[in-house]
Design an enzyme around this catalytic site. Structure first.
Site, PDB file in Angstrom:
ATOM      1  N   HIS A  15     -20.366 -13.771  29.917  1.00 32.98           N
ATOM      2  CA  HIS A  15     -21.014 -14.956  30.706  1.00 32.98           C
ATOM      3  C   HIS A  15     -20.316 -16.187  29.878  1.00 32.98           C
ATOM      4  CE1 HIS A  15     -24.284 -17.341  33.111  1.00 32.98           C
ATOM      5  NE2 HIS A  15     -23.839 -18.176  32.447  1.00 32.98           N
ATOM      6  N   HIS A  17     -18.836 -20.221  30.192  1.00 32.13           N
ATOM      7  CA  HIS A  17     -18.370 -21.476  30.982  1.00 32.13           C
ATOM      8  C   HIS A  17     -17.125 -22.025  30.089  1.00 32.13           C
ATOM      9  CE1 HIS A  17     -22.149 -21.681  33.394  1.00 32.13           C
ATOM     10  NE2 HIS A  17     -22.734 -21.140  32.457  1.00 32.13           N
ATOM     11  N   LYS A 101     -21.145 -14.923  41.697  1.00 34.40           N
ATOM     12  CA  LYS A 101     -22.441 -15.503  41.024  1.00 34.40           C
ATOM     13  C   LYS A 101     -23.360 -16.330  41.923  1.00 34.40           C
ATOM     14  CE  LYS A 101     -24.736 -16.971  37.479  1.00 34.40           C
ATOM     15  NZ  LYS A 101     -24.477 -18.028  36.518  1.00 34.40           N
ATOM     16  N   HIS A 138     -28.501 -15.970  38.359  1.00 34.70           N
ATOM     17  CA  HIS A 138     -28.959 -17.041  37.721  1.00 34.70           C
ATOM     18  C   HIS A 138     -30.616 -16.737  38.038  1.00 34.70           C
ATOM     19  CE1 HIS A 138     -29.835 -20.831  35.265  1.00 34.70           C
ATOM     20  NE2 HIS A 138     -30.825 -20.658  35.834  1.00 34.70           N
ATOM     21  N   HIS A 176     -28.183 -14.245  31.376  1.00 28.12           N
ATOM     22  CA  HIS A 176     -28.994 -14.834  30.196  1.00 28.12           C
ATOM     23  C   HIS A 176     -30.596 -14.539  30.199  1.00 28.12           C
ATOM     24  CE1 HIS A 176     -28.976 -17.585  33.372  1.00 28.12           C
ATOM     25  NE2 HIS A 176     -27.727 -18.119  33.210  1.00 28.12           N
ATOM     26  N   ASP A 249     -23.140 -17.555  27.227  1.00 28.14           N
ATOM     27  CA  ASP A 249     -23.402 -18.717  28.268  1.00 28.14           C
ATOM     28  C   ASP A 249     -23.086 -19.950  27.582  1.00 28.14           C
ATOM     29  OD1 ASP A 249     -24.487 -19.985  30.305  1.00 28.14           O
ATOM     30  OD2 ASP A 249     -26.509 -20.174  29.791  1.00 28.14           O
TER      31      ASP A 249
HETATM   32  C1  NCD Z   1     -24.971 -23.919  32.223  1.00 26.11           C
HETATM   33  C2  NCD Z   1     -23.562 -24.968  32.251  1.00 26.11           C
HETATM   34  O1  NCD Z   1     -23.902 -26.255  31.666  1.00 26.11           O
HETATM   35  O2  NCD Z   1     -22.985 -24.937  33.294  1.00 26.11           O
HETATM   36  N1  NCD Z   1     -25.920 -24.688  31.568  1.00 26.11           N
HETATM   37  C3  NCD Z   1     -27.007 -23.734  31.036  1.00 26.11           C
HETATM   38  O3  NCD Z   1     -27.942 -24.430  30.149  1.00 26.11           O
HETATM   39  N2  NCD Z   1     -26.905 -22.338  30.599  1.00 26.11           N
HETATM   40  C4  NCD Z   1     -25.522 -23.409  33.567  1.00 26.11           C
HETATM   41  C5  NCD Z   1     -26.002 -22.351  33.531  1.00 26.11           C
HETATM   42  O4  NCD Z   1     -25.757 -21.156  33.220  1.00 26.11           O
HETATM   43  O5  NCD Z   1     -27.334 -22.558  33.949  1.00 26.11           O
HETATM   44 ZN    ZN Z   2     -24.388 -20.083  32.474  1.00 31.03          ZN
END
Ligand code: NCD
Ligand code: ZN
Length: 350
Positions: A15, A17, A101, A138, A176, A249
């Site tokens: 997971h 970003h 997702k 999520h 998460h 995450d």
């Molecule tokens: C994530 C993001 O910034 O893209 N933020 C977070 O707090 N985890 C989005 C997400 O996974 O909820």
């Molecule tokens: Zn995330």
């Protein structure tokens, strides 16, 4: 006794970003240095909703990688109420897309295009069940009447339980997870329900948000919870159960977006990801279980081969920089200016 060195199969991040453009270029090397593969979140602006868009995004990630890496991004599609059933067949056919997702609309960063009413995507979920494409959740309700600390528990009751009843063959990952409730639900489920756990939810409880004043760099979603929940997460991650695997995450935001009157959710951990997990497992006296959590359970769930090369961690503290560059600005990482107990030994390119 704690070993001074720990050699494990190269882990994967289930997971992550990575963002896009200059931000992508700023962060991707941190992940590529540690992990062989990562499930890349599709919450770009606009979101990645089709296989064609995911393939383009994958090409941009590969182009942003340093030369000496064999890191592989595993792409995901962002589920919307307009997602076509045919797109699921295309995802199944493609070599690049590994999951879809689900964001409840309004739950987190760039989730405006997410799902408002789950029943509207039932035909797509049926197609996913049929084609055996995993759905990544999520898992928080967005109802403003529900306390932010209860949103995961209520999601399980209101949405996850009915979803499991209706689509019992659908492979699901509750992403998460942050509560003892999620740990209990996932532990007792059949093998087609799993969960990812972040390093920050293993290491911090909600006091970290308010220590010595409000700290926006410890604000993420789902929000950090009470100590008893953190303990339950550590127990799950170190249990050896194949239901639980690593998902950082890691979610970079520029400082000005975090240190603002309405700051963004997201904690950046890619710079020290596996090292931070090693700390959490060491604290639990279960370093021997890190490899299964970080390198085996994920590929087993996704039905991908386990990685063949290995990494070595050394019990040697280092100080995290105050900032990393992010798209012409800076990002404050977890542990900025503080130490991390484990270091990654440089290895030859895999
Ligand atoms: C994530 C993001 O910034 O893209 N933020 C977070 O707090 N985890 C989005 C997400 O996974 O909820
Ligand atoms: Zn995330």
């Amino acid at each position: 006794m704690t070993p001074e060195r720990l050699e494990i199969s190269r882990p994967d991040d289930w997971h992550l970003h990575l963002r896009d453009g200059d931000a992508l270029t700023s962060v991707v090397a941190h992940t590529a240095r540690r992990f062989a593969r990562a499930i890349v979140m599709p919450n770009l602006k606009p979101p990645v909703t089709t296989v064609a868009q995911a393939e383009d995004y994958r090409r941009r990630i590969l182009a942003a990688l340093p030369a000496d890496t064999s890191f592989q991004p595993l792409m995901t599609l962002y589920l919307t109420e307009d997602t076509l059933v045919e797109e699921i067949a295309r995802a199944k056919e493609s070599d690049s897309v590994f999951a879809v997702k689900y964001y409840p609309a309004g739950a987190t960063t760039n989730s405006q295009s997410g799902v408002r009413e789950l029943s509207r995507v039932y035909p797509v979920l049926e197609a996913m069940e049929r084609h055996d494409v995993p759905l990544l959740l999520h898992g928080e309700v967005t109802d403003p009447d529900i306390d932010i600390f209860d949103r995961e528990r209520v999601f399980i009751e209101r949405h996850l339980m009915p979803l499991r009843e209706r689509f019992s063959g659908l492979r699901l990952v509750l992403e998460h997870i942050t509560t003892a409730d999620a740990v209990e639900f996932v532990s007792q489920a059949p093998a087609n329900l799993a969960a990812t756990i972040t390093a920050h939810h293993l290491l911090l409880n909600r006091n970290a948000i308010f220590e010595g004043g409000i700290n926006p760099h410890h604000y993420c979603l789902p929000i950090l919870k009470r100590e008893r929940h953190r303990i339950a997460l550590v127990k799950a991650a170190t249990s050896g159960s194949g239901h639980f695997f690593l998902g950082t995450d890691s979610a970079p935001h520029v400082r000005s977006a975090k240190e603002a009157s309405c700051g963004c959710a997201g904690i950046y951990t890619a710079h020290a990801a596996i090292e931070l997990y090693a700390e959490a497992f060491e604290q639990a006296g279960r370093l021997d279980r890190l490899e299964a959590f970080a390198s085996f359970h994920g590929p087993d769930f996704y039905r991908l081969p386990r990685n063949e090369d290995r990494i070595t961690l050394e019990r040697k503290a280092w100080t995290v920089p105050d900032d990393y560059p992010l798209a012409g600005s800076t990002c404050k990482p977890l542990r900025a200016g503080e130490s991390v107990a484990w270091s990654l030994l440089e290895t030859a390119a895999s």
